[in-house]
Write a protein that holds these residues in place. Sequence first.
Motif, PDB file in Angstrom:
ATOM      1  N   VAL A  43      80.017  87.535  11.206  1.00 35.69           N
ATOM      2  CA  VAL A  43      81.379  87.065  10.938  1.00 35.69           C
ATOM      3  C   VAL A  43      81.530  86.853   9.433  1.00 35.69           C
ATOM      4  O   VAL A  43      80.753  86.115   8.821  1.00 35.69           O
ATOM      5  CB  VAL A  43      81.672  85.758  11.706  1.00 35.69           C
ATOM      6  N   VAL A  44      82.518  87.512   8.838  1.00 35.17           N
ATOM      7  CA  VAL A  44      82.731  87.410   7.390  1.00 35.17           C
ATOM      8  C   VAL A  44      83.759  86.339   7.080  1.00 35.17           C
ATOM      9  O   VAL A  44      83.634  85.586   6.127  1.00 35.17           O
ATOM     10  CB  VAL A  44      83.205  88.764   6.816  1.00 35.17           C
ATOM     11  N   ALA A  45      84.809  86.296   7.902  1.00 33.02           N
ATOM     12  CA  ALA A  45      85.861  85.306   7.682  1.00 33.02           C
ATOM     13  C   ALA A  45      86.491  84.961   9.021  1.00 33.02           C
ATOM     14  O   ALA A  45      86.486  85.774   9.944  1.00 33.02           O
ATOM     15  CB  ALA A  45      86.908  85.852   6.735  1.00 33.02           C
ATOM     16  N   THR A  46      86.986  83.754   9.121  1.00 38.62           N
ATOM     17  CA  THR A  46      87.638  83.307  10.353  1.00 38.62           C
ATOM     18  C   THR A  46      89.077  82.917  10.031  1.00 38.62           C
ATOM     19  O   THR A  46      89.356  82.391   8.956  1.00 38.62           O
ATOM     20  CB  THR A  46      86.904  82.099  10.951  1.00 38.62           C
ATOM     21  N   GLY A  47      89.940  83.173  10.979  1.00 41.19           N
ATOM     22  CA  GLY A  47      91.333  82.780  10.811  1.00 41.19           C
ATOM     23  C   GLY A  47      92.226  83.975  10.585  1.00 41.19           C
ATOM     24  O   GLY A  47      91.810  84.978  10.017  1.00 41.19           O
ATOM     25  N   SER A  48      93.472  83.862  11.053  1.00 41.81           N
ATOM     26  CA  SER A  48      94.380  85.010  11.006  1.00 41.81           C
ATOM     27  C   SER A  48      94.980  85.219   9.617  1.00 41.81           C
ATOM     28  O   SER A  48      95.670  86.206   9.394  1.00 41.81           O
ATOM     29  CB  SER A  48      95.478  84.839  12.041  1.00 41.81           C
ATOM     30  N   GLU A  49      94.706  84.314   8.671  1.00 42.42           N
ATOM     31  CA  GLU A  49      95.287  84.511   7.338  1.00 42.42           C
ATOM     32  C   GLU A  49      94.545  85.593   6.547  1.00 42.42           C
ATOM     33  O   GLU A  49      95.079  86.126   5.583  1.00 42.42           O
ATOM     34  CB  GLU A  49      95.337  83.185   6.556  1.00 42.42           C
ATOM     35  N   HIS A  50      93.324  85.941   6.982  1.00 48.87           N
ATOM     36  CA  HIS A  50      92.581  86.985   6.282  1.00 48.87           C
ATOM     37  C   HIS A  50      92.919  88.370   6.836  1.00 48.87           C
ATOM     38  O   HIS A  50      93.254  88.512   8.002  1.00 48.87           O
ATOM     39  CB  HIS A  50      91.080  86.749   6.414  1.00 48.87           C
ATOM     40  N   LEU A  51      92.798  89.359   5.973  1.00 51.15           N
ATOM     41  CA  LEU A  51      93.042  90.735   6.399  1.00 51.15           C
ATOM     42  C   LEU A  51      91.758  91.539   6.281  1.00 51.15           C
ATOM     43  O   LEU A  51      91.048  91.421   5.281  1.00 51.15           O
ATOM     44  CB  LEU A  51      94.111  91.381   5.510  1.00 51.15           C
ATOM     45  N   PRO A  52      91.443  92.368   7.306  1.00 49.59           N
ATOM     46  CA  PRO A  52      90.221  93.166   7.210  1.00 49.59           C
ATOM     47  C   PRO A  52      90.384  94.360   6.271  1.00 49.59           C
ATOM     48  O   PRO A  52      91.316  95.140   6.412  1.00 49.59           O
ATOM     49  CB  PRO A  52      89.977  93.602   8.652  1.00 49.59           C
ATOM     50  N   ILE A  55      77.760  93.498   0.392  1.00 51.36           N
ATOM     51  CA  ILE A  55      78.200  92.257  -0.242  1.00 51.36           C
ATOM     52  C   ILE A  55      79.674  92.028   0.073  1.00 51.36           C
ATOM     53  O   ILE A  55      80.482  92.952   0.012  1.00 51.36           O
ATOM     54  CB  ILE A  55      77.994  92.343  -1.769  1.00 51.36           C
ATOM     55  N   VAL A  56      79.993  90.788   0.420  1.00 60.52           N
ATOM     56  CA  VAL A  56      81.382  90.447   0.742  1.00 60.52           C
ATOM     57  C   VAL A  56      82.172  90.280  -0.540  1.00 60.52           C
ATOM     58  O   VAL A  56      81.707  89.660  -1.495  1.00 60.52           O
ATOM     59  CB  VAL A  56      81.448  89.117   1.525  1.00 60.52           C
ATOM     60  N   GLU A  57      83.374  90.823  -0.551  1.00 64.06           N
ATOM     61  CA  GLU A  57      84.267  90.572  -1.668  1.00 64.06           C
ATOM     62  C   GLU A  57      85.619  90.159  -1.114  1.00 64.06           C
ATOM     63  O   GLU A  57      86.228  90.891  -0.329  1.00 64.06           O
ATOM     64  CB  GLU A  57      84.396  91.806  -2.556  1.00 64.06           C
ATOM     65  N   LYS A  58      86.049  88.966  -1.500  1.00 57.87           N
ATOM     66  CA  LYS A  58      87.344  88.481  -1.044  1.00 57.87           C
ATOM     67  C   LYS A  58      88.300  88.501  -2.224  1.00 57.87           C
ATOM     68  O   LYS A  58      88.041  87.889  -3.258  1.00 57.87           O
ATOM     69  CB  LYS A  58      87.217  87.053  -0.507  1.00 57.87           C
ATOM     70  N   SER A  59      89.381  89.244  -2.079  1.00 54.98           N
ATOM     71  CA  SER A  59      90.396  89.235  -3.130  1.00 54.98           C
ATOM     72  C   SER A  59      91.708  88.850  -2.461  1.00 54.98           C
ATOM     73  O   SER A  59      92.305  89.653  -1.750  1.00 54.98           O
ATOM     74  CB  SER A  59      90.478  90.592  -3.816  1.00 54.98           C
ATOM     75  N   GLY A  60      92.113  87.614  -2.664  1.00 52.73           N
ATOM     76  CA  GLY A  60      93.300  87.103  -1.989  1.00 52.73           C
ATOM     77  C   GLY A  60      93.043  87.033  -0.501  1.00 52.73           C
ATOM     78  O   GLY A  60      92.052  86.457  -0.061  1.00 52.73           O
ATOM     79  N   LYS A  61      93.932  87.668   0.251  1.00 53.75           N
ATOM     80  CA  LYS A  61      93.779  87.644   1.708  1.00 53.75           C
ATOM     81  C   LYS A  61      92.777  88.681   2.182  1.00 53.75           C
ATOM     82  O   LYS A  61      92.201  88.565   3.250  1.00 53.75           O
ATOM     83  CB  LYS A  61      95.134  87.954   2.360  1.00 53.75           C
ATOM     84  N   LEU A  62      92.616  89.728   1.380  1.00 53.52           N
ATOM     85  CA  LEU A  62      91.816  90.869   1.810  1.00 53.52           C
ATOM     86  C   LEU A  62      90.318  90.572   1.730  1.00 53.52           C
ATOM     87  O   LEU A  62      89.824  90.054   0.732  1.00 53.52           O
ATOM     88  CB  LEU A  62      92.156  92.075   0.938  1.00 53.52           C
TER      89      LEU A  62
END
Lengths: 224, 235
Positions: free
Chosen positions: A15-24, A42-49
Amino acid sequence: MTDKEKREIVIPGEVVATGSEHLPGDNTIRQKDNILAQRYGIVEKSGKLVKIIPLSGIFAPRRGNVIIAQVSDITFNGWLADIGIANNSFLPVADVPKYLDKNNLAEFLDIGDFFTAKIKSVKSKGIDLTLEGRGLGRLDGGMTFIINPNKVPRVIGKEGSMIKIIKDETDCRITVGQNGLVWIKGDKIENEIKARKAIEFVTKKTLINGLTNKVQEFLRGVGG
Amino acid sequence: MAYTKRSDGRKFEQAREIKAKVGVVPNADGSAMFSFGDTVAIAAVYGPHQLHPQHLQNPEKGILRCNYNMMSFSVSDRIRPGPSKRSTEISKITEWALNKSVMIDEFPNTVIDVHIMIPQADASTRCAGINAASMALAHAGIPMRDIATSVSIGKIDKTLVVDVDKAEEDYEGGEGPTDIALTFLNSIDEISHIQLDGKISTKELKEAVKLGREATKKIYEIQKKALKQAVEGSR
């Protein structure tokens, strides 16, 4: 370590992120409320993505990539080339911006020759290459070796900063193909080896911060 | 005499000491070592690359090709090297167990080769092989839904045990030994492989699956740690 936030490594299914605010994003998939990783990276989160930068795996060709290829066969209207992936790639004579003797294509590129080319199109059948562009064509002499294609952006560095340091320190001409093939040519073989070692050093230490300084130290150390 | 104490003093739900390491074969695209006590498996992944002969190619999706082999010195009696009936079966089983986890639709007409070697065997080699292969596939950058985790559950006489070793596999007495090899995809909650060798009641089989699920969760954590550590080392 001066890292603001140590970047997280994930494995497939995690699991990389939880919650509907994130976008795959790339290499991830949504499963109900969770975003799962599909590749090791490696995980990269940029804003919602949320996306994953893979650490390994074969080169994924895209249109416009500049690559280094090796001629594997010559046909009546072009060259078959090996660019390190499963599919065939083809360079038609029509995409060479130069007058060529069609009866003697080997004169321009012979079997076993390396050349830089741009990917013109990616189809299920194979990949079409073109030589239309600046600095594309046969690579004469020098040495060619393979690195992990996922480390190519790091070897080039931000706006080419890393590769510039290596070029300046070793006095070599270096071309890094997006497919992980690297071509080096220098006046002296020692310099070529030095450049190669520096590039291999970068691929081993990709996750270190401030790598450009370390490479500079490394190059001076080897030289002196 | 009932089987009340395990021959090597383990608890019934305890697996042997597990070791996992990634990147053991430098020339492979991905590789891993996995061991349950004295059972050691090494897996190497190559590809995706072009599949020959051409008639084996699938234009819709990629193909996974597994090759399991025990080394001649892996057991105390020398084993004849090369493919055998047993190794062919295990190769196929491994392929099926892993096929559910990999997503190779994006690589039509290609093949991913997985080579599993057993340098040392002490029962449960197929489980160690699947665990190693799964880690090697992830290490090779193959898109996957999950990491497959495998464990063998035994019914020795009337007792259910986790991770059968050779002594237990050869246990004679009471109802004798039953060996169940199970493979789980834990994060997506699926079973991708189950094999039964021996006799067991339905009720006990359900118990065994439950036990296997719990055991694989622990093994999964070890696989995860090994994969993450392979990168941490280069920081």
